[in-house]
Enzyme design. Structure first.
Site, PDB file in Angstrom:
ATOM      1  N   HIS A  47       5.617 -13.202 -10.008  1.00 45.87           N
ATOM      2  CA  HIS A  47       4.734 -14.172 -10.672  1.00 45.87           C
ATOM      3  C   HIS A  47       5.432 -14.760 -11.903  1.00 45.87           C
ATOM      4  O   HIS A  47       5.304 -15.967 -12.171  1.00 45.87           O
ATOM      5  CB  HIS A  47       3.420 -13.498 -11.090  1.00 45.87           C
ATOM      6  CG  HIS A  47       2.438 -14.442 -11.678  1.00 45.87           C
ATOM      7  ND1 HIS A  47       1.730 -15.339 -10.927  1.00 45.87           N
ATOM      8  CD2 HIS A  47       2.067 -14.639 -12.959  1.00 45.87           C
ATOM      9  CE1 HIS A  47       0.950 -16.051 -11.719  1.00 45.87           C
ATOM     10  NE2 HIS A  47       1.139 -15.656 -12.968  1.00 45.87           N
ATOM     11  N   GLU A  50       7.784 -17.380 -10.870  1.00 45.16           N
ATOM     12  CA  GLU A  50       7.047 -18.543 -10.390  1.00 45.16           C
ATOM     13  C   GLU A  50       6.876 -19.574 -11.500  1.00 45.16           C
ATOM     14  O   GLU A  50       6.779 -20.770 -11.246  1.00 45.16           O
ATOM     15  CB  GLU A  50       5.664 -18.044  -9.931  1.00 45.16           C
ATOM     16  CG  GLU A  50       4.923 -18.923  -9.010  1.00 45.16           C
ATOM     17  CD  GLU A  50       3.617 -18.260  -8.610  1.00 45.16           C
ATOM     18  OE1 GLU A  50       2.571 -18.838  -8.905  1.00 45.16           O
ATOM     19  OE2 GLU A  50       3.654 -17.153  -8.023  1.00 45.16           O
ATOM     20  N   HIS A  51       6.811 -19.106 -12.718  1.00 49.59           N
ATOM     21  CA  HIS A  51       6.588 -19.997 -13.856  1.00 49.59           C
ATOM     22  C   HIS A  51       7.881 -20.284 -14.551  1.00 49.59           C
ATOM     23  O   HIS A  51       8.038 -21.007 -15.406  1.00 49.59           O
ATOM     24  CB  HIS A  51       5.594 -19.396 -14.832  1.00 49.59           C
ATOM     25  CG  HIS A  51       4.244 -19.241 -14.213  1.00 49.59           C
ATOM     26  ND1 HIS A  51       3.325 -20.247 -14.161  1.00 49.59           N
ATOM     27  CD2 HIS A  51       3.661 -18.189 -13.611  1.00 49.59           C
ATOM     28  CE1 HIS A  51       2.237 -19.825 -13.560  1.00 49.59           C
ATOM     29  NE2 HIS A  51       2.415 -18.582 -13.206  1.00 49.59           N
TER      30      HIS A  51
END
Length: 51
Positions: A47, A50-51
């Site tokens: 996650h 992902e950013h």
């Protein structure tokens, strides 16, 4: 459009396309992994990437 794929000796694949009429760069990163592949110690890394 000319796309060139280069595989580096460490296994990383780099895909490039030269567009002489542009003065910008775009970058994308794809990783063959996700949160379902994480161990408890790695929880959240996919996650974060992902950013």
């Amino acid at each position: 459009m000319t796309v060139e794929c280069t595989r580096l000796k460490y296994g990383l694949t780099v895909v490039t396309e030269t567009m002489p009429h542009l003065e910008s760069v775009a970058l994308g990163v794809w990783i063959k992994s996700g949160s379902s592949n994480e161990t408890d110690n790695e929880h959240g890394i996919a996650h974060l990437l992902e950013h």
